[in-house]
Design an enzyme around this catalytic site. Structure first.
Site, PDB file in Angstrom:
ATOM      1  N   ASP A  59       0.866  -1.178   0.000  1.00  0.00           N
ATOM      2  CA  ASP A  59       0.000   0.000   0.000  1.00  0.00           C
ATOM      3  C   ASP A  59       0.900   1.224   0.000  1.00  0.00           C
ATOM      4  OD1 ASP A  59      -0.166   1.115   3.104  1.00  0.00           O
ATOM      5  OD2 ASP A  59       0.050  -1.053   3.046  1.00  0.00           O
ATOM      6  N   GLU A 146      -8.108   4.725  11.732  1.00  0.00           N
ATOM      7  CA  GLU A 146      -7.078   4.643  12.767  1.00  0.00           C
ATOM      8  C   GLU A 146      -7.036   5.975  13.512  1.00  0.00           C
ATOM      9  OE1 GLU A 146      -2.915   5.021  11.091  1.00  0.00           O
ATOM     10  OE2 GLU A 146      -3.993   4.408   9.265  1.00  0.00           O
TER      11      GLU A 146
END
Length: 280
Positions: A59, A146
């Site tokens: 990613d 997150e």
């Protein structure tokens, strides 16, 4: 019959005890075997077993700088999640180029959105949709949930966060007609995801210490990966690392789960060869 059974008590306790014992044994044994392999130095705790998890991915965001996608693809990389948006108005400056260039390779690409605690799910979804557009033949959209900034020390409540998240998920699902993937950390998972009714969404779990003990579809096992094919140069800093991930099953299962088209015959042959080599 009543007189014969009189005084007997159903053995529910023994039955429940046997079931619990079986669950504990069959749940602990594989984990114990893995711990022994770690102790013996056969495997490293945060490095996936390539025989068990042969489908690898990365990613990226602007922090990887200029990316040579054919070079990335040539290092046994099957999929890539590329940062597209953040909150209601921010777009990653490298997304458009990364998205265009990755399409020229055999890598299966997906776009991800960094979740904001500060704006509505509806406006965040619109930012993603207007930036990314069509995802035909690609992985589902990803929501990266997150903690960040002051929310790390003073988290938004579970109720408020889930209201934003639910609206974001629903808007993306309505537009793309697929369940988005939820990326999360251990702390955010237990704070917001667990018990929140998100069991139908594929889970991308970050744990750079050991294999997650939750039901994951993708595992981000390292944020200190080193590959050829990116320079990591930005205007404000230099990033030498790239995040590494694996899918939880085989290449065939990967294609089936996300309704992805098969790659070329040559690519499939290479993956089959690699899987056979991993098993020998």
């Amino acid at each position: 019959m009543n007189s014969i059974l009189k005084g007997r008590k159903p053995a529910y306790g023994r039955i429940i005890g046997a079931v619990l014992t079986a669950v504990i044994i069959f749940g602990i044994i594989p984990y114990a075997i893995r711990l022994k392999k770690i102790y013996d130095g056969e495997i490293i705790a945060n490095i996936p077993d390539p025989e068990k998890y042969p489908v690898m991915g990365v990613d990226v965001s602007r922090y990887q700088g200029n990316i040579d996608w054919p070079v990335i693809a040539g290092q046994n990389i099957t999929f890539a999640f590329i940062k597209a948006t953040e909150g209601s108005s921010h777009q990653d400056p490298c997304f458009s180029e990364n998205w265009a260039e990755v399409q020229k390779t055999d890598i299966y690409a997906g776009a991800y959105h960094f979740f904001s605690f500060e704006s509505s799910g509806e406006t965040q979804a619109q930012n993603f949709i207007s930036t990314v557009g069509d995802l035909e033949g690609s992985l589902p959209p990803v929501i990266d949930l997150e903690f960040y900034g002051n929310y790390s020390s003073t988290p938004l409540s579970r109720k408020e966060t889930q209201e934003i998240l639910n609206a974001l998920l629903q808007n993306l699902e309505d537009y793309y007609h697929v369940k988005p993937i939820i990326y999360t950390t251990t702390r955010a998972y237990y704070h917001y995801i667990l018990g929140g009714g998100y069991g139908e969404y594929p889970l991308w779990f970050r744990n750079t210490y050991q294999e997650p003990l939750v039901n994951w579809s993708f595992w981000q096992y390292s944020d200190k990966g080193l590959l050829a094919g990116y320079d990591g140069i930005q205007s404000d800093c230099t990033e030498m690392y790239i995040d590494l991930n694996v899918y939880h099953s085989t290449y065939k299962a990967f294609l089936e789960e996300f309704s992805l088209p098969e790659a070329t015959a040559e690519t499939l042959a290479n993956y089959e060869k690699e899987e056979k080599e991993n098993k020998t």
